[in-house]
Design a protein around this motif. Structure first.
Motif, PDB file in Angstrom:
ATOM      1  N   MET A 124       8.697  10.955   4.494  1.00 32.72           N
ATOM      2  CA  MET A 124       7.482  10.210   4.797  1.00 32.72           C
ATOM      3  C   MET A 124       6.452  10.740   3.520  1.00 32.72           C
ATOM      4  O   MET A 124       5.622  11.497   3.882  1.00 32.72           O
ATOM      5  N   HIS A 180      12.098   5.486  15.008  1.00 32.03           N
ATOM      6  CA  HIS A 180      11.405   5.596  13.546  1.00 32.03           C
ATOM      7  C   HIS A 180      10.829   4.359  13.242  1.00 32.03           C
ATOM      8  O   HIS A 180       9.759   4.373  12.753  1.00 32.03           O
ATOM      9  N   ALA A 183       7.433   3.828  14.902  1.00 33.20           N
ATOM     10  CA  ALA A 183       6.368   4.473  14.496  1.00 33.20           C
ATOM     11  C   ALA A 183       5.904   4.312  12.865  1.00 33.20           C
ATOM     12  O   ALA A 183       4.713   4.257  12.686  1.00 33.20           O
ATOM     13  N   ALA A 186       3.667   1.305  12.548  1.00 34.52           N
ATOM     14  CA  ALA A 186       2.078   1.720  13.003  1.00 34.52           C
ATOM     15  C   ALA A 186       1.536   2.381  12.037  1.00 34.52           C
ATOM     16  O   ALA A 186       0.201   2.272  11.603  1.00 34.52           O
ATOM     17  N   VAL A 187       2.049   3.749  11.336  1.00 38.25           N
ATOM     18  CA  VAL A 187       1.400   4.595  10.656  1.00 38.25           C
ATOM     19  C   VAL A 187       1.721   4.139   9.091  1.00 38.25           C
ATOM     20  O   VAL A 187       1.003   4.938   8.378  1.00 38.25           O
ATOM     21  N   SER A 188       2.463   3.628   8.908  1.00 45.16           N
ATOM     22  CA  SER A 188       2.682   3.211   7.353  1.00 45.16           C
ATOM     23  C   SER A 188       2.476   1.808   6.998  1.00 45.16           C
ATOM     24  O   SER A 188       2.117   1.359   5.914  1.00 45.16           O
ATOM     25  N   VAL A 190       1.666  -1.165   8.647  1.00 42.30           N
ATOM     26  CA  VAL A 190       0.249  -1.632   8.633  1.00 42.30           C
ATOM     27  C   VAL A 190      -0.796  -1.281   7.995  1.00 42.30           C
ATOM     28  O   VAL A 190      -1.336  -2.128   7.511  1.00 42.30           O
ATOM     29  N   PRO A 191      -0.840   0.061   7.837  1.00 36.59           N
ATOM     30  CA  PRO A 191      -1.869   0.415   6.782  1.00 36.59           C
ATOM     31  C   PRO A 191      -1.641  -0.181   5.415  1.00 36.59           C
ATOM     32  O   PRO A 191      -2.633  -0.431   4.701  1.00 36.59           O
ATOM     33  N   HIS A 192      -0.584  -0.392   5.046  1.00 34.84           N
ATOM     34  CA  HIS A 192      -0.344  -1.146   3.811  1.00 34.84           C
ATOM     35  C   HIS A 192      -0.637  -2.812   3.619  1.00 34.84           C
ATOM     36  O   HIS A 192      -1.492  -2.965   2.857  1.00 34.84           O
ATOM     37  N   LEU A 193      -0.495  -3.250   5.017  1.00 33.35           N
ATOM     38  CA  LEU A 193      -0.905  -4.595   4.963  1.00 33.35           C
ATOM     39  C   LEU A 193      -2.407  -4.596   4.794  1.00 33.35           C
ATOM     40  O   LEU A 193      -3.128  -5.663   4.312  1.00 33.35           O
ATOM     41  N   VAL A 241       7.045  -4.374  12.706  1.00 35.33           N
ATOM     42  CA  VAL A 241       5.582  -4.497  12.035  1.00 35.33           C
ATOM     43  C   VAL A 241       4.832  -5.695  12.547  1.00 35.33           C
ATOM     44  O   VAL A 241       3.457  -5.520  12.852  1.00 35.33           O
ATOM     45  N   ALA A 244       3.248  -4.098  15.842  1.00 34.68           N
ATOM     46  CA  ALA A 244       2.131  -3.367  15.551  1.00 34.68           C
ATOM     47  C   ALA A 244       1.094  -4.171  15.063  1.00 34.68           C
ATOM     48  O   ALA A 244      -0.421  -3.506  15.133  1.00 34.68           O
ATOM     49  N   LEU A 245       1.131  -5.147  13.999  1.00 35.63           N
ATOM     50  CA  LEU A 245       0.170  -5.797  13.388  1.00 35.63           C
ATOM     51  C   LEU A 245      -0.591  -6.597  14.431  1.00 35.63           C
ATOM     52  O   LEU A 245      -1.958  -6.672  14.407  1.00 35.63           O
TER      53      LEU A 245
ATOM     54  N   ILE B 198      -6.466   0.865  13.113  1.00 33.18           N
ATOM     55  CA  ILE B 198      -5.156   1.337  12.677  1.00 33.18           C
ATOM     56  C   ILE B 198      -4.773   2.723  13.310  1.00 33.18           C
ATOM     57  O   ILE B 198      -3.792   2.870  13.897  1.00 33.18           O
ATOM     58  N   SER B 215      -0.518   7.022   3.468  1.00 28.10           N
ATOM     59  CA  SER B 215      -1.221   5.613   3.924  1.00 28.10           C
ATOM     60  C   SER B 215      -2.078   5.759   5.296  1.00 28.10           C
ATOM     61  O   SER B 215      -3.273   5.229   5.213  1.00 28.10           O
ATOM     62  N   PHE B 272       1.000 -10.230  -0.763  1.00 25.88           N
ATOM     63  CA  PHE B 272       0.454  -8.817  -1.262  1.00 25.88           C
ATOM     64  C   PHE B 272      -0.197  -9.164  -2.404  1.00 25.88           C
ATOM     65  O   PHE B 272      -1.030  -8.071  -2.734  1.00 25.88           O
TER      66      PHE B 272
END
Lengths: 331, 331
Positions: A124, A180, A183, A186-188, A190-193, A241, A244-245, B198, B215, B272
């Motif tokens: 990560m 995995h 998780a 939610a933490v990687s 979606v933050p990128h989106l 994704v 989570a989104l 988030i 992120s 994106f």
């Protein structure tokens, strides 16, 4: 250990450098001739006590390896698995891609019966820059590195790779492939989106960009990542994704309802509180107050609950019977 | 200049320290006795060439001032305006709150006919920590500081405050109150809402928090801000925030549609790209390649187009006829 690293982008290049520095016999390969050339130049000036080399073909890279580290983008993983199968490779295989269920399915498809043993992995860590030129052997210091685990995982293979990964300074998080993927959505992913959506919503308005400061800089930092890379990451984990989104969108829609009420200033604090609490909990458990070391049996029955509780492995005992671990809820 | 700073939180305290360092005669006041006490202790040990003091009452603070800097939270601004009106204050007034249309309406309401001249301001800086203890005189170096401007703005007053603000190292961005509110909704208030959503969507899942890395750290950093502060900020700018938030939600919903298609990896790059382009444009114009200096007449007709084009003022000429400025589109 004799290790082949296939794919010499940011992560592959960094793994190669880190493994060479740890004293392993490392050979790298990349399908792109320009990347290969850049890596060959770097290899020529590598420090005497951390020598590594670049192979002319993938086959040459893997033929003598005990471990193959697959560090190619998700769409190219099948090609490497097929090559391993074709060359009759019988050793350990792991990967570093950001989705795990699809890679595990692929491995079951392509490597079953070949004698090769696959353990799915995911460090990560990363940067908004790409390519071998950005590679850095220190990229894994303190990072969480998932190694997938299930009731049928061959523990010898898992522990070998766990020992290797912890020697790079990473914390090994045992998790199922599905756990995995949920998780990281939610933490990687979606933050990128969200970063891309926030940056795009400025519509390039010059005044808005001139007023953008810390919250914009940090909230959109990962929007600088190449669209193809993020697309492969999010698209390869589409179901998790999407879920989570949906949760994030639902919360933002609830915020819109409050914003159109008579007194949003009175009602918004309650909306902001859960995120505030979660962020503070993360900061304490991961950054400010890492939990003390404990010893656990090196079994799936002990390790999966450790990962589910947010814990990690920091070392594997020499006899492979126990691991040194840390669990935030036992701090 | 004799300056009173009312409100000694992070921003007020930082303005006070920065103004004192720049050689002004500064007196601070805060309605909260504990903050006043902390500031009084700090004042006692302030450097000889940057002395400042804390008044025992707001009236005492403003009675001799030529400029009053209102640095209280939005809900308390009206109280300070009323106090200025009651004490017969006739000098300059500015503020540092994060919404401008509502503050301008309040000033028109409470200060009209008093002889005081109000120029609305907003330094685009901050930290996720709060209070006088976090105050830092370097907080404004390089930051954008909006000073609201319209056809009827008294230019003498505007230029006095602009000269003061640029002397703290800030870039003065001329903007209408409505233009400011729309811009900060997109680049500051919505990022705060997204960060909270988030962070909350992890639901405190320990595995997700263990896997959270760069992120998540950056994308949720501002979720550490006190819920009441963010609520006042977003709620005070509700209409503009709601509009910007609707645009972000719409984009995220478009991403969900792509995620449920057959080949999201193929279609997501186009989704994106606009965010990627906007983030890169911001990085270039604001960070990597700031534009060269130009000279402009010190008039609303020259300054408002400058701000709308993403430009800013870095200095005011001594005769107040011209300003030194920078415009990204003339780089």
């Amino acid at each position: 250990m004799r290790i082949a690293v296939i794919g010499l982008g940011l992560i592959g290049g960094s793994v190669l450098l880190a493994l060479a520095e740890t004293g392993h016999e490392v050979v790298g390969y990349d399908a792109d001739p320009f990347t290969r050339e850049a890596a060959t130049s770097a290899a020529a000036v590598s420090p005497r006590d951390a020598r590594w080399r670049v192979a002319h073909s993938a086959t040459e890279a893997v033929v003598q390896a005990e471990l193959v580290m697959v560090a190619v983008p998700l769409p190219a993983v099948a090609v490497v698995f097929d090559l391993l199968s074709d060359t009759g490779y019988q050793g350990l295989v792991t990967d570093v891609t950001s989705v795990k269920q699809s890679v595990c399915r692929l491995a079951a498809d392509r490597l079953a019966g070949t004698g090769a043993t696959f353990i799915a992995g995911h460090p990560m860590t990363g940067r908004e820059t790409s390519g071998f030129a950005s590679a850095d052997s220190a990229l894994f210091a303190g990072c969480a590195w998932v190694l997938c685990l299930g009731p049928d995982t061959p523990m010898d293979a898992w522990l070998s790779i766990a020992a290797l990964v912890t020697s790079l300074g990473a914390r090994v998080v045992p998790a199922t492939a599905a756990g995995h993927d949920r998780a990281v959505a939610a933490v990687s992913h979606v933050p990128h989106l969200a970063a891309a959506a926030i940056a795009a919503s400025t519509n390039g308005d010059p005044l808005a960009l001139a007023l953008a400061a810390g919250s914009f800089r940090d909230g959109t930092r990962v929007a600088a990542t190449r669209p193809e890379l993020v697309a492969a990451m999010c698209g390869g984990n589409a179901a998790a994704v999407d879920e989570a989104l949906a949760s994030v969108i639902e919360q933002l829609m609830a915020a819109r309802v409050i914003l159109s009420e008579d007194d949003p200033v009175a009602d918004l604090p309650a909306w902001f509180t859960p995120g505030h609490v979660a962020r503070a909990a993360w900061q304490v458990s991961q950054i400010d107050r890492p939990p003390p070391a404990i010893t656990l049996p090196a079994t799936p029955e002990a390790l999966l609950p450790l990962g589910a509780a947010g814990g990690w492995v920091t070392a594997v005992s020499d006899d492979r019977q126990t691991v040194t671990a840390a669990r935030p809820d036992q701090a």
